[in-house]
Enzyme design. Sequence first.
Site, PDB file in Angstrom:
ATOM      1  N   HIS A 119       2.534  44.803  80.581  1.00  0.00           N
ATOM      2  CA  HIS A 119       2.571  45.136  82.002  1.00  0.00           C
ATOM      3  C   HIS A 119       3.431  46.367  82.249  1.00  0.00           C
ATOM      4  O   HIS A 119       3.025  47.309  82.927  1.00  0.00           O
ATOM      5  CB  HIS A 119       3.119  43.927  82.785  1.00  0.00           C
ATOM      6  CG  HIS A 119       3.262  44.180  84.242  1.00  0.00           C
ATOM      7  ND1 HIS A 119       4.439  44.583  84.809  1.00  0.00           N
ATOM      8  CD2 HIS A 119       2.342  44.153  85.236  1.00  0.00           C
ATOM      9  CE1 HIS A 119       4.263  44.750  86.094  1.00  0.00           C
ATOM     10  NE2 HIS A 119       2.991  44.501  86.386  1.00  0.00           N
ATOM     11  N   ARG A 152      -7.399  49.361  90.573  1.00  0.00           N
ATOM     12  CA  ARG A 152      -7.130  47.922  90.442  1.00  0.00           C
ATOM     13  C   ARG A 152      -6.655  47.424  91.792  1.00  0.00           C
ATOM     14  O   ARG A 152      -5.478  47.566  92.137  1.00  0.00           O
ATOM     15  CB  ARG A 152      -6.048  47.681  89.384  1.00  0.00           C
ATOM     16  CG  ARG A 152      -6.463  47.975  87.940  1.00  0.00           C
ATOM     17  CD  ARG A 152      -5.259  47.801  87.034  1.00  0.00           C
ATOM     18  NE  ARG A 152      -5.596  47.717  85.626  1.00  0.00           N
ATOM     19  CZ  ARG A 152      -5.414  48.722  84.747  1.00  0.00           C
ATOM     20  NH1 ARG A 152      -4.938  49.880  85.148  1.00  0.00           N
ATOM     21  NH2 ARG A 152      -5.714  48.538  83.478  1.00  0.00           N
ATOM     22  N   ARG A 163     -12.485  48.181  91.631  1.00  0.00           N
ATOM     23  CA  ARG A 163     -12.764  46.896  90.992  1.00  0.00           C
ATOM     24  C   ARG A 163     -12.403  45.757  91.932  1.00  0.00           C
ATOM     25  O   ARG A 163     -11.340  45.791  92.574  1.00  0.00           O
ATOM     26  CB  ARG A 163     -11.925  46.786  89.708  1.00  0.00           C
ATOM     27  CG  ARG A 163     -12.085  45.454  89.018  1.00  0.00           C
ATOM     28  CD  ARG A 163     -11.343  45.413  87.711  1.00  0.00           C
ATOM     29  NE  ARG A 163      -9.906  45.271  87.913  1.00  0.00           N
ATOM     30  CZ  ARG A 163      -9.017  45.281  86.908  1.00  0.00           C
ATOM     31  NH1 ARG A 163      -9.425  45.465  85.667  1.00  0.00           N
ATOM     32  NH2 ARG A 163      -7.741  45.133  87.151  1.00  0.00           N
ATOM     33  N   GLU A 185     -16.043  43.742  79.182  1.00  0.00           N
ATOM     34  CA  GLU A 185     -14.741  43.365  78.626  1.00  0.00           C
ATOM     35  C   GLU A 185     -14.844  42.175  77.689  1.00  0.00           C
ATOM     36  O   GLU A 185     -13.832  41.718  77.150  1.00  0.00           O
ATOM     37  CB  GLU A 185     -13.768  42.993  79.745  1.00  0.00           C
ATOM     38  CG  GLU A 185     -13.617  44.064  80.794  1.00  0.00           C
ATOM     39  CD  GLU A 185     -12.646  43.668  81.869  1.00  0.00           C
ATOM     40  OE1 GLU A 185     -11.465  43.994  81.745  1.00  0.00           O
ATOM     41  OE2 GLU A 185     -13.076  43.020  82.844  1.00  0.00           O
ATOM     42  N   GLY A 192     -13.800  47.953  79.678  1.00  0.00           N
ATOM     43  CA  GLY A 192     -12.396  47.564  79.812  1.00  0.00           C
ATOM     44  C   GLY A 192     -11.915  47.231  78.416  1.00  0.00           C
ATOM     45  O   GLY A 192     -11.929  46.072  77.993  1.00  0.00           O
ATOM     46  N   THR A 193     -11.520  48.257  77.704  1.00  0.00           N
ATOM     47  CA  THR A 193     -11.235  48.049  76.273  1.00  0.00           C
ATOM     48  C   THR A 193      -9.901  47.347  76.029  1.00  0.00           C
ATOM     49  O   THR A 193      -9.632  46.926  74.910  1.00  0.00           O
ATOM     50  CB  THR A 193     -11.287  49.387  75.514  1.00  0.00           C
ATOM     51  OG1 THR A 193     -10.616  50.364  76.286  1.00  0.00           O
ATOM     52  CG2 THR A 193     -12.723  49.805  75.264  1.00  0.00           C
ATOM     53  N   ASN A 194      -9.082  47.195  77.072  1.00  0.00           N
ATOM     54  CA  ASN A 194      -7.878  46.374  76.871  1.00  0.00           C
ATOM     55  C   ASN A 194      -8.314  44.931  76.652  1.00  0.00           C
ATOM     56  O   ASN A 194      -7.945  44.285  75.670  1.00  0.00           O
ATOM     57  CB  ASN A 194      -6.955  46.425  78.094  1.00  0.00           C
ATOM     58  CG  ASN A 194      -6.528  47.835  78.452  1.00  0.00           C
ATOM     59  OD1 ASN A 194      -6.487  48.700  77.584  1.00  0.00           O
ATOM     60  ND2 ASN A 194      -6.227  48.071  79.712  1.00  0.00           N
ATOM     61  N   ASP A 195      -9.140  44.430  77.586  1.00  0.00           N
ATOM     62  CA  ASP A 195      -9.626  43.063  77.437  1.00  0.00           C
ATOM     63  C   ASP A 195     -10.620  42.952  76.300  1.00  0.00           C
ATOM     64  O   ASP A 195     -10.635  41.950  75.582  1.00  0.00           O
ATOM     65  CB  ASP A 195     -10.254  42.582  78.752  1.00  0.00           C
ATOM     66  CG  ASP A 195      -9.213  41.946  79.658  1.00  0.00           C
ATOM     67  OD1 ASP A 195      -8.456  41.094  79.158  1.00  0.00           O
ATOM     68  OD2 ASP A 195      -9.141  42.313  80.839  1.00  0.00           O
ATOM     69  N   TYR A 221     -17.941  59.464  80.843  1.00  0.00           N
ATOM     70  CA  TYR A 221     -16.563  59.814  81.214  1.00  0.00           C
ATOM     71  C   TYR A 221     -15.548  58.879  80.555  1.00  0.00           C
ATOM     72  O   TYR A 221     -15.907  57.800  80.079  1.00  0.00           O
ATOM     73  CB  TYR A 221     -16.381  59.773  82.741  1.00  0.00           C
ATOM     74  CG  TYR A 221     -16.463  58.395  83.345  1.00  0.00           C
ATOM     75  CD1 TYR A 221     -15.347  57.567  83.429  1.00  0.00           C
ATOM     76  CD2 TYR A 221     -17.668  57.899  83.826  1.00  0.00           C
ATOM     77  CE1 TYR A 221     -15.421  56.296  83.960  1.00  0.00           C
ATOM     78  CE2 TYR A 221     -17.753  56.614  84.358  1.00  0.00           C
ATOM     79  CZ  TYR A 221     -16.628  55.825  84.418  1.00  0.00           C
ATOM     80  OH  TYR A 221     -16.694  54.550  84.954  1.00  0.00           O
TER      81      TYR A 221
HETATM   82  C1  PEP Z   1      -9.263  46.541  80.579  1.00  0.00           C
HETATM   83  O1  PEP Z   1      -9.307  45.338  80.344  1.00  0.00           O
HETATM   84  O2  PEP Z   1      -9.452  47.425  79.716  1.00  0.00           O
HETATM   85  C2  PEP Z   1      -8.985  47.008  81.938  1.00  0.00           C
HETATM   86  C3  PEP Z   1      -9.025  48.285  82.228  1.00  0.00           C
HETATM   87  O3  PEP Z   1      -8.613  46.071  82.845  1.00  0.00           O
HETATM   88  P1  PEP Z   1      -7.135  45.458  82.932  1.00  0.00           P
HETATM   89  O4  PEP Z   1      -6.254  46.244  82.052  1.00  0.00           O
HETATM   90  O5  PEP Z   1      -6.741  45.552  84.376  1.00  0.00           O
HETATM   91  O6  PEP Z   1      -7.364  44.055  82.484  1.00  0.00           O
HETATM   92 MG    MG Z   2      -9.474  43.950  81.987  1.00  0.00          MG
END
Ligand code: PEP
Ligand code: MG
Length: 912
Positions: free
Chosen positions: A476, A583, A639, A774, A795-798, A880
């Site tokens: 975070h 977000r 989103r 994601e 959403g490559t973090n998830d 993009y």
């Molecule tokens: C992600 O998951 O890549 C994403 C951009 O969403 P968040 O980080 O808010 O989960």
């Molecule tokens: Mg995400």
Amino acid sequence: MATTTLPETEMIESKPATPKYVYFFGGGKADGNGKMKDVLGGKGAGLAEMTNAGLPVPPGFTIQTDACREYMRHNAVSREVDSQMEAALARLESLQGQKLGKGSNPLLVSVRSGAKFSMPGMMDTILNLGLNDQSVEALARRTSNPRFAYDSYRRLIQMFGNVVLDIEKSVFEEIFDTKKKQKKTKFDTGLDAKALQEVIAEYKKAVKKHAHRDFPQDANEQLVMARDAVFRSWQNDRAKHYRRINNISDDLGTAVNVQAMVFGNLGDTSGTGVGFTRNPAIGTKEFYGEFLLNAQGEDVVSGVRTPVPILELEKVMPDVYNQLRDITTRLEKHYRDMQDFEFTIQDGKLYMLQTRNGKRTGLAAVRVALQMVEEGLIKKEEAIFRVEPNQLYDFLVPRLDEKGAKIEVLAKGLPASPGAAVGQIVFTADEAVEKAGPSSQRKHVILVRAETTPEDIHGMEVAVGILTSRGGMTSHAAVVTRGMGKCCVAGAGDIEVDEKAGEMRVKGQVFREGDWISLDGTTGRVIKGRLNTIPPKADDPDLQKFMSWAEPFRTMKVRANADIPRDAIQARAFGAEGIGLCRTEHMFFAEDRIGHMRAMILANTEKDRRAALKKLLPMQRSDFAGVFRAMDGFPVTIRTLDPPLHEFLPRREDLMVQIAVLEVTKPKSSKLKELRTLLSRVEQLHEFNPMLGHRGCRLGITYPEITEMQARAIFEAAVAVAKEGVKVFPEVMIPLTATLKEMANQAEIVRRVAKEVFEEKERTVEYLVGTMIELPRAALVADEIAKEAEFFSFGTNDLTQTTFGFSRDDVNKVLPAYIEQGILKQDPFEVLDREGVGQLVKMATERGRITRPNLKVGICGEHGGEPSSVEFCYQIGLNYVSCSPFRVLTARLAAAQAAAGEKMQGEAGRTK
Ligand code: PEP
Ligand code: MG
């Protein structure tokens, strides 16, 4: 200085039957050349190239990296390596008219490591090799300087003992220090020849005691042992660690350079130094460096003596100075890049020991690239590759002013968000707000937490920097601060944060609220005390000129992740071409909104929920309007609500404490009742795996009124702003879908509300409804989902979290061990995992476009601002990338480089 030697690739193709392990250089000619870094290492290639150019380089030979790989496989080199080395040594001896360690004028050599990529100080070096009980006497006679000879010998035993025979450095240091005490001197120079002879005798005894053998008197044996030790040093912990952080392959191996010694410590007409052809910190065109008279190389870098600016050399040895300037200017022209060089002067004669492309800051990289184009040294297309995209941060963030400052590094964490922050420690968000004071007279505070949560946002907002002891690059704290362009050091594990006691403990020191610390978010350093900062310069004319050369190559768009109008304005200033992720939940954490959000969550009926949402509607609408205005003419992806609802409520433990206190102090109060209701809702909402729980589109499906309210806020804002004459292109994005039906469910709501608003307001705007990809399932059924989704954003973090099954917030417990053991090369939350997650991205893009050939596809995970991930996104045809505002410049350059690289390769292919 053109060479006639074959380029490296052709050399490999025409490999002779017996491999060539040893490359000689000397007498104006070298077997190798500057292009052969793979084979000879950077140092060896540079020495060969300088020799071929007729520069004064002490002769020698390079044992190539293949031999090191052989050594790693078999713990020994083949007989062929030994015999080629013997032949090269014989050639060196005949060229010099000397014998290694023998006769009245013994040959002495240095044995140095040198890998393809420079790894400064990570591997081992042995100097003065060839000295023994006899040759030291010969050297003493020959130089008429016995002190120098004995000092050289004791240095050899010390280096050899440590590097080759694995004896702790402290064993030798103790002997040396005791001798200095005995002779009542503080400095090495206070020990005369006799004292040094005594040191040598004791060093030899120490070798016998710790290595159970004598220091080898046979110079050839010394050489073989030293060579093998340098090969082994490729595998030492420092070198391994350095390779890991710099992404250098463990398989490359190092070359070994054996070179005739020249001495900078023969008296006042000798010396040694290092320098750069331009200023590596700020890029000005000036001769830059330092030197010491009567010294060996290690004295310059070890800080035992303070070196003198290189310009002073002109006063003491004008001829040598002019020759050095002349040579280094030629080297720069030849390599067409700024050089970092090392030299030694022996009895008034200059020798070049090394040259390589110099490391530099981002500021210097841009300026040097511009200068070199102006000087006609390189072309614009080459200049754009002379800057690493990440180096552009240097232009956007304040930096620590370290000049003349005393630096005590307390800990090192992850360089989560770049820049510098200097402030007084606070341990809670409320404290941060209180101590920082009103915005007109804001005090500098640094919020120090074990880790941050969305509830800390108000404290993060006012703090100049954030330090956490836990959490990774997508924690975070890291994500939020990067979005804010605020300095953050995350996961500094050596720091113990005791928020209750109001203490931060590190290195046996205790820091309390109000103590000053300085953070360097670019390197991850936590520094004690109060340093000054140097302000950023985003509008630097050199930067703008540089970007104007790179930009015409770029075809992929770069957007920003921004949640509030201020961030959108900032992103636009850095060249963002739209918002790729807004977000919306971040808008709910503000003080005037969180109450309504909580009321919405606590509501038992749809009616109550709608009433609370109604209060949030105008607030969201005005935020969206601000973002639309800032992005006039560009698309804005918004989103719908994503995080689990409990994130908006206080923590269970905190509530329990508050309730326990009230039960004693005010058992009848209405506050107590209110808190009990809150606690029971918090308990109801509790989930074992919230990131896999009631979040994303699942929220909008179970509470459709939330999606309705958000869609209404988006379209009302869009229509209102369009009426002002602003060009708006809203893109409504549904998070965490896994099935077509989820997508269809939410898209229906959005389209219905859009229609209602357009009818009510008698105005329409163009918009799209799309989804985030994601989850692996979403990637697998992307062709299905694309029936409803008009765009995809990865959403490559998830997606990294769900593909690896690594919790993005807890991965730091595992990751260091994984990297250490080579199980993973890099943090997959930082650099997109091309083989796994990347394949899902590629496949989903292809499948989505089967259904909808013009599907717009982007990425909005943190990877969107990381250069190698940006390159991958370009290669697989994304439209993009979207990243934090402060990474927009980096992404723009990375995208330009990816396209330019491909174009140039294509052109090179055609000319062949
Ligand atoms: C992600 O998951 O890549 C994403 C951009 O969403 P968040 O980080 O808010 O989960
Ligand atoms: Mg995400």
